[in-house]
Write a protein that holds these residues in place. Structure first.
Motif, PDB file in Angstrom:
ATOM      1  N   ALA A 111       0.606  -1.112  -0.106  1.00  0.00           N
ATOM      2  CA  ALA A 111      -0.215  -0.232  -0.187  1.00  0.00           C
ATOM      3  C   ALA A 111       1.059   1.086   0.117  1.00  0.00           C
ATOM      4  O   ALA A 111       0.532   2.473  -0.412  1.00  0.00           O
ATOM      5  CB  ALA A 111      -0.871   0.269   1.495  1.00  0.00           C
ATOM      6  N   ILE A 112       1.710   1.092   0.794  1.00  0.00           N
ATOM      7  CA  ILE A 112       3.385   2.593   1.147  1.00  0.00           C
ATOM      8  C   ILE A 112       3.381   2.708  -0.768  1.00  0.00           C
ATOM      9  O   ILE A 112       3.485   3.818  -1.016  1.00  0.00           O
ATOM     10  CB  ILE A 112       3.758   2.248   1.594  1.00  0.00           C
ATOM     11  CG1 ILE A 112       3.307   2.121   2.791  1.00  0.00           C
ATOM     12  CG2 ILE A 112       4.616   2.895   1.664  1.00  0.00           C
ATOM     13  CD1 ILE A 112       3.954   2.133   4.403  1.00  0.00           C
ATOM     14  N   SER A 113       3.542   1.036  -1.251  1.00  0.00           N
ATOM     15  CA  SER A 113       4.467   1.417  -2.765  1.00  0.00           C
ATOM     16  C   SER A 113       3.466   2.284  -3.372  1.00  0.00           C
ATOM     17  O   SER A 113       3.377   2.874  -4.447  1.00  0.00           O
ATOM     18  CB  SER A 113       4.979   0.408  -3.215  1.00  0.00           C
ATOM     19  OG  SER A 113       5.187  -0.025  -4.301  1.00  0.00           O
ATOM     20  N   THR A 114       2.007   2.051  -3.250  1.00  0.00           N
ATOM     21  CA  THR A 114       1.028   2.343  -4.214  1.00  0.00           C
ATOM     22  C   THR A 114       0.977   3.293  -4.149  1.00  0.00           C
ATOM     23  O   THR A 114       1.399   4.811  -5.235  1.00  0.00           O
ATOM     24  CB  THR A 114       0.185   1.247  -4.109  1.00  0.00           C
ATOM     25  OG1 THR A 114       0.466   0.177  -4.872  1.00  0.00           O
ATOM     26  CG2 THR A 114      -0.854   2.347  -4.904  1.00  0.00           C
ATOM     27  N   THR A 115       0.619   3.865  -3.106  1.00  0.00           N
ATOM     28  CA  THR A 115       1.054   5.613  -2.425  1.00  0.00           C
ATOM     29  C   THR A 115       1.785   6.274  -3.061  1.00  0.00           C
ATOM     30  O   THR A 115       1.518   7.767  -3.870  1.00  0.00           O
ATOM     31  CB  THR A 115       0.716   5.531  -0.927  1.00  0.00           C
ATOM     32  OG1 THR A 115      -0.287   4.916  -0.476  1.00  0.00           O
ATOM     33  CG2 THR A 115      -0.065   7.193  -0.981  1.00  0.00           C
ATOM     34  N   LEU A 116       3.025   6.324  -2.892  1.00  0.00           N
ATOM     35  CA  LEU A 116       4.022   6.746  -3.205  1.00  0.00           C
ATOM     36  C   LEU A 116       4.297   6.629  -4.994  1.00  0.00           C
ATOM     37  O   LEU A 116       4.772   8.016  -5.591  1.00  0.00           O
ATOM     38  CB  LEU A 116       5.563   6.340  -2.517  1.00  0.00           C
ATOM     39  CG  LEU A 116       5.910   6.655  -1.099  1.00  0.00           C
ATOM     40  CD1 LEU A 116       6.672   5.712  -0.873  1.00  0.00           C
ATOM     41  CD2 LEU A 116       5.941   7.807  -1.048  1.00  0.00           C
ATOM     42  N   GLU A 117       4.128   5.808  -5.184  1.00  0.00           N
ATOM     43  CA  GLU A 117       3.991   5.611  -6.672  1.00  0.00           C
ATOM     44  C   GLU A 117       2.930   6.712  -7.463  1.00  0.00           C
ATOM     45  O   GLU A 117       2.501   7.561  -8.411  1.00  0.00           O
ATOM     46  CB  GLU A 117       3.473   4.442  -7.493  1.00  0.00           C
ATOM     47  CG  GLU A 117       4.416   3.310  -7.396  1.00  0.00           C
ATOM     48  CD  GLU A 117       4.545   1.811  -7.524  1.00  0.00           C
ATOM     49  OE1 GLU A 117       3.616   1.940  -8.570  1.00  0.00           O
ATOM     50  OE2 GLU A 117       5.267   1.197  -7.483  1.00  0.00           O
ATOM     51  N   LEU A 118       1.492   6.695  -6.906  1.00  0.00           N
ATOM     52  CA  LEU A 118       1.119   7.471  -7.204  1.00  0.00           C
ATOM     53  C   LEU A 118       0.707   9.343  -7.409  1.00  0.00           C
ATOM     54  O   LEU A 118       1.365  10.092  -8.400  1.00  0.00           O
ATOM     55  CB  LEU A 118      -0.640   7.758  -6.609  1.00  0.00           C
ATOM     56  CG  LEU A 118      -1.078   5.573  -6.844  1.00  0.00           C
ATOM     57  CD1 LEU A 118      -2.563   6.264  -5.802  1.00  0.00           C
ATOM     58  CD2 LEU A 118      -2.254   6.242  -8.187  1.00  0.00           C
TER      59      LEU A 118
END
Length: 314
Positions: A111-118
């Motif tokens: 979830a952290i990875s997706t958030t940062l990518e967004l």
């Protein structure tokens, strides 16, 4: 600013759809009342004066009910208005735009990875360079900045620390332990975050996320139970809050506020727990303030400057 808002919405939707996430609608007018004690809702009345419901403060409960009904979906997202009564100021508006998404088969790190990518994709869409990222531990932040252990400090110690930090509180006796922790976090720790950096914070106390899974970590000389929760800050501004979602209905029933004691709505609680009985798939969930993200990306001093209309300009 209107063009930037439109571009930002486009890129966020595109990035989530690229992950096979399905955009969903949830009702803005809900029949249920308050679900969280610290969030006040706008009440809506019918023409005859009878209660018609409330404006939702988050799509969370409805989105989780959708996932319980359709557990094979790889992910769902919502981008639209939410409403919170009594919230107005430099960083708040009673009506604001929220992006919320759930990814099945996703844990906290994913979830952290997706958030940062967004967020980095949003920066690119506005012709900005990627922002550096710092990962910080909640307990270490309190130790470094305030010299205390936030997992063991009692209410009296937190109150003394706030006083020594120059924080004045009207009726301090009304604040509980978690409220003192939140006050120290927002008044002392968050202002220390660099303006040009994304800061990810993990390790929040278990008591601060009733709908997140719990995990055990080592902190200094002891082991502590913490919530599987993270927050992302753009500079000093909180942008996103995410969980590895709790799916066990029995544990969730124990950890949710008791409606009789908290003044929350028993119907909301019952419907949510009934949905969990059907089975919430293993998933992470993240809520991101769209207007706050735009505020940080465009280096605006207040939320009012990134809104087409605000409480002040309706």
């Amino acid at each position: 600013m209107l063009e930037a808002r439109a571009r930002l919405k486009r890129v966020l939707r595109d990035e989530l759809e690229r992950r096979d996430s399905l955009e969903v609608d949830t009702p803005a007018l809900i029949r249920s009342g308050d679900f969280e004690p610290n969030i006040a809702l706008f009440r809506v009345s019918s023409p005859n004066g009878s209660p018609a419901g409330s404006l939702h403060s988050s799509p969370e409960l409805m989105m989780k009910r959708l996932l319980c009904a359709h557990p094979t979906l790889p992910g769902i997202h919502y981008l639209g208005p939410v409403f919170r009564a009594g919230e107005a100021g430099a960083r708040h508006n009673p009506e604001f735009t929220m992006l919320e998404w759930y990814e099945t088969g996703s844990d906290l790190d994913a979830a952290i990875s997706t958030t940062l990518e967004l967020i980095q994709a949003a920066r690119q869409a506005l012709d900005l360079a990627p922002a550096p990222v710092a990962h910080r531990d909640y307990g270490l932040l309190f130790r470094e900045r305030l010299g205390l252990d936030p997992y063991q400090a009692d209410t009296a110690m937190l109150q003394r620390t706030a006083h020594l930090s120059g924080i004045a509180v009207h009726e301090p006796g009304r604040l509980d332990r978690d409220e003192w922790l939140d006050l120290l976090m927002s008044s002392v720790i968050e202002p220390s975050f660099p303006d040009d950096r994304l800061t990810v914070v993990k390790g929040f106390p278990a008591s601060q996320a009733a709908m997140a899974r719990l995990e055990t970590i080592d902190f200094e000389e002891h082991r502590v139970r913490v919530a599987a929760r993270f927050e992302v800050f753009g500079g000093k501004l909180e942008l996103a809050n995410g969980y590895h979602e709790l799916a066990d209905p029995a544990e969730q029933a124990e950890r949710l506020p008791d409606p009789a004691k908290s003044g929350t709505d028993g119907r909301s609680r019952r419907l949510f727990l009934e949905a969990l009985e059907h089975g919430l798939p293993d998933c992470s969930g993240v809520a991101m303030g769209f207007d706050r993200l735009l505020m940080w990306l465009t280096e605006q001093p207040t939320l009012d400057t990134v809104l087409p209309f605000s409480e002040r300009r309706v």
